[in-house]
Write an enzyme that holds these catalytic residues in place. Structure first.
Site, PDB file in Angstrom:
ATOM      1  N   LEU A  16      -2.856  -7.573  -0.670  1.00  0.00           N
ATOM      2  CA  LEU A  16      -2.900  -8.897   0.552  1.00  0.00           C
ATOM      3  C   LEU A  16      -2.861  -8.055   1.973  1.00  0.00           C
ATOM      4  O   LEU A  16      -1.870  -7.021   1.834  1.00  0.00           O
ATOM      5  CB  LEU A  16      -1.655  -9.464   0.081  1.00  0.00           C
ATOM      6  CG  LEU A  16      -1.864 -10.640  -0.994  1.00  0.00           C
ATOM      7  CD1 LEU A  16      -0.483 -11.273  -1.257  1.00  0.00           C
ATOM      8  CD2 LEU A  16      -2.960 -11.476  -1.458  1.00  0.00           C
ATOM      9  N   ASN A  43      -0.071  -1.244   0.135  1.00  0.00           N
ATOM     10  CA  ASN A  43      -1.083  -0.801   0.977  1.00  0.00           C
ATOM     11  C   ASN A  43      -1.372  -1.697   2.144  1.00  0.00           C
ATOM     12  O   ASN A  43      -2.374  -2.051   2.599  1.00  0.00           O
ATOM     13  CB  ASN A  43      -2.544  -0.642   0.343  1.00  0.00           C
ATOM     14  CG  ASN A  43      -3.158  -2.055  -0.395  1.00  0.00           C
ATOM     15  OD1 ASN A  43      -2.295  -2.809  -0.510  1.00  0.00           O
ATOM     16  ND2 ASN A  43      -4.235  -2.081  -0.493  1.00  0.00           N
ATOM     17  N   ASN A  80     -13.091   1.896  -6.574  1.00  0.00           N
ATOM     18  CA  ASN A  80     -12.168   3.103  -6.578  1.00  0.00           C
ATOM     19  C   ASN A  80     -11.274   2.851  -8.005  1.00  0.00           C
ATOM     20  O   ASN A  80     -10.225   2.148  -7.487  1.00  0.00           O
ATOM     21  CB  ASN A  80     -11.585   3.600  -5.331  1.00  0.00           C
ATOM     22  CG  ASN A  80     -10.934   4.898  -5.555  1.00  0.00           C
ATOM     23  OD1 ASN A  80     -11.094   5.697  -6.547  1.00  0.00           O
ATOM     24  ND2 ASN A  80      -9.945   5.315  -4.793  1.00  0.00           N
ATOM     25  N   ASP A 134      -7.337  -6.178  -9.779  1.00  0.00           N
ATOM     26  CA  ASP A 134      -7.433  -5.391  -8.754  1.00  0.00           C
ATOM     27  C   ASP A 134      -8.043  -5.889  -7.541  1.00  0.00           C
ATOM     28  O   ASP A 134      -8.818  -4.905  -6.887  1.00  0.00           O
ATOM     29  CB  ASP A 134      -8.252  -3.986  -9.328  1.00  0.00           C
ATOM     30  CG  ASP A 134      -7.828  -2.634  -8.563  1.00  0.00           C
ATOM     31  OD1 ASP A 134      -6.694  -2.673  -8.007  1.00  0.00           O
ATOM     32  OD2 ASP A 134      -8.670  -1.794  -8.378  1.00  0.00           O
TER      33      ASP A 134
END
Length: 419
Positions: free
Chosen positions: A65, A96, A279, A306
């Site tokens: 988020l 992140n 990724n 993901d």
């Protein structure tokens, strides 16, 4: 509020009502009664849907988020609403953001912002300060504040001794360490799976070897240190074999696979659509098949979306310049249910992830807290931008055929349904 769910097929191997079609009466957030036909009353909220199935609440162990710092990508409020309407009663949120979730106060911020929503938010705190891979963060303090695991999202720990120390230290409080499977020196500047398609398209390749070398290193470290290791979003056939062998040897290792790696291949790259830039990268059909088998045989513990919202300024650019990532909460069930049996999917999104991440087990039975996902496993449709509820619209599944649709959830005394 009293809710009556009518004629729902229960999919829960731990429940005495597994595979049975029942009515479920929920009062004050708990399952009061399960029976073949419960009479409705005017004060009840009635839930009736076509081919209605229910299971224990789905848990997605890897979503991103934007908030704090990247609210233009996704806010906590909207992200949790998307999760609820996509069938998820719990999500684990990656670190992140900006700032990185690497302190006790940052973990508490996330938990506070998520209070009161139907979907529970569980922070995955950073393993290292600033996710820079140099100094270990204050893991114990963050766990005491509510972090359920520790990992630097999409960033491999290159320092071997740092990973060794993290695995040793986390054992003091039964902590779960995540290690992203990528050897940076092998991967280099690659942006696509190294193979026929990357060669044809002129894209710098990332060999599966980059993933597998890192997994081998981590498994050797785990064998030396003990402890618990989780390897998120594996993507290659050989990775499945390595983890299978490690489990056979008694190591406490678990792993997950993303929905796009189970269902899509690098053949998608021919249009240079940056929504397919992920990724790890999308790999081959043989890898897809091996990953699907890994779920069926129990080698792969968890399926995740993901989910990674990326704003248009960083996604709708040249393929080589675009940020990695795809949203996936809205499409996870329909995509995965197209290639796996329903019960394999349910196990990998309910009981198994809860066990890996240390959450209490749940079941559908009288007297239990109502933590339920509602869905139709046979709804066929094509996923379009209209189905994307996230603020960012970077989905690898646009225009893909789906088999199965979530209706919503009942969790935390709240009923959330799609319109």
């Amino acid at each position: 509020m009293i809710t009556l769910i009518k004629s729902a097929t229960i999919i829960d191997s731990s429940s005495p009502f597994h595979h049975q079609k029942k009515d479920i009466l929920i009062q004050d957030g708990s399952i009061k009664k399960i029976d073949t036909n419960i009479p409705s009353k005017k004060e009840y909220t009635i839930v009736e849907r076509e081919n209605l199935h229910i299971s224990c609440g789905w848990f997605d162990t890897s979503i991103s988020l934007g908030e704090p710092g990247y609210e233009e990508r996704e806010t906590i409020k909207n992200g949790l609403q998307v999760a609820a309407k996509s069938g998820f009663t719990a999500v684990a949120v990656n670190a992140n953001s900006n700032p990185i979730i690497d302190t006790k106060s940052a973990v508490e911020f996330l938990i506070h912002k998520a209070h009161g929503f139907a979907t529970n938010l569980h922070p995955i705190a950073a393993l290292t300060q600033g996710s820079k891979g140099i100094n270990m963060a204050e893991l114990y303090d963050m766990q005491q504040s509510g972090a359920i695991a520790f990992g630097d999202y999409k960033k491999p720990i290159t320092h071997d001794n740092l990973m060794k120390v993290a695995l040793l230290y986390a054992q003091n409080f039964d902590g779960l360490v995540l290690s992203f499977p990528k050897n940076k020196s092998i991967a280099g500047e690659g942006i696509a799976h190294e193979g026929v398609n990357s060669t044809k398209l002129g894209l710098k390749g990332i060999p599966a070897l980059a993933e597998e070398l890192q997994i081998v290193r981590d498994l050797f470290l785990l064998e030396y240190t003990g402890g618990k290791l989780h390897i998120p979003t594996i993507s290659s056939a050989k990775s499945v074999g390595l983890i299978k062998e490690a489990k056979k040897n008694g190591l406490q290792v678990s792993c997950s696979v993303a929905a796009h790696h189970l269902t899509l291949t690098d053949n998608e790259l021919h249009e240079f659509d940056s929504n397919y830039k992920t990724n790890p990268p999308l790999r081959t059909n043989a890898d897809c098949k091996a990953l699907q088998k890994g779920v069926r045989t129990g080698v792969i513990d968890i399926i995740t979306s993901d989910h990674n919202p990326i704003d248009i300024e960083h996604k709708k650019v040249e393929f080589s310049e675009a940020k990695d990532g795809t949203i996936g909460l809205e499409s996870l069930f329909g995509a995965v249910n197209s290639v796996l049996d329903l019960e394999d999917f349910i196990e990998s999104i309910t009981s198994k992830p809860r066990a890996v991440f240390g959450l209490d087990p749940i079941t559908i039975a009288e007297g239990e807290i109502a933590n339920i996902s509602l869905f139709n496993p046979e709804k066929k449709y094509t996923f379009t931008k209209e189905h994307a509820l996230s603020t960012s619209k970077n989905s690898a599944f646009f225009n893909k055929k789906m088999n199965g649709k979530a209706y919503g959830i009942f969790s935390n005394k709240q009923l959330i349904l799609n319109s």
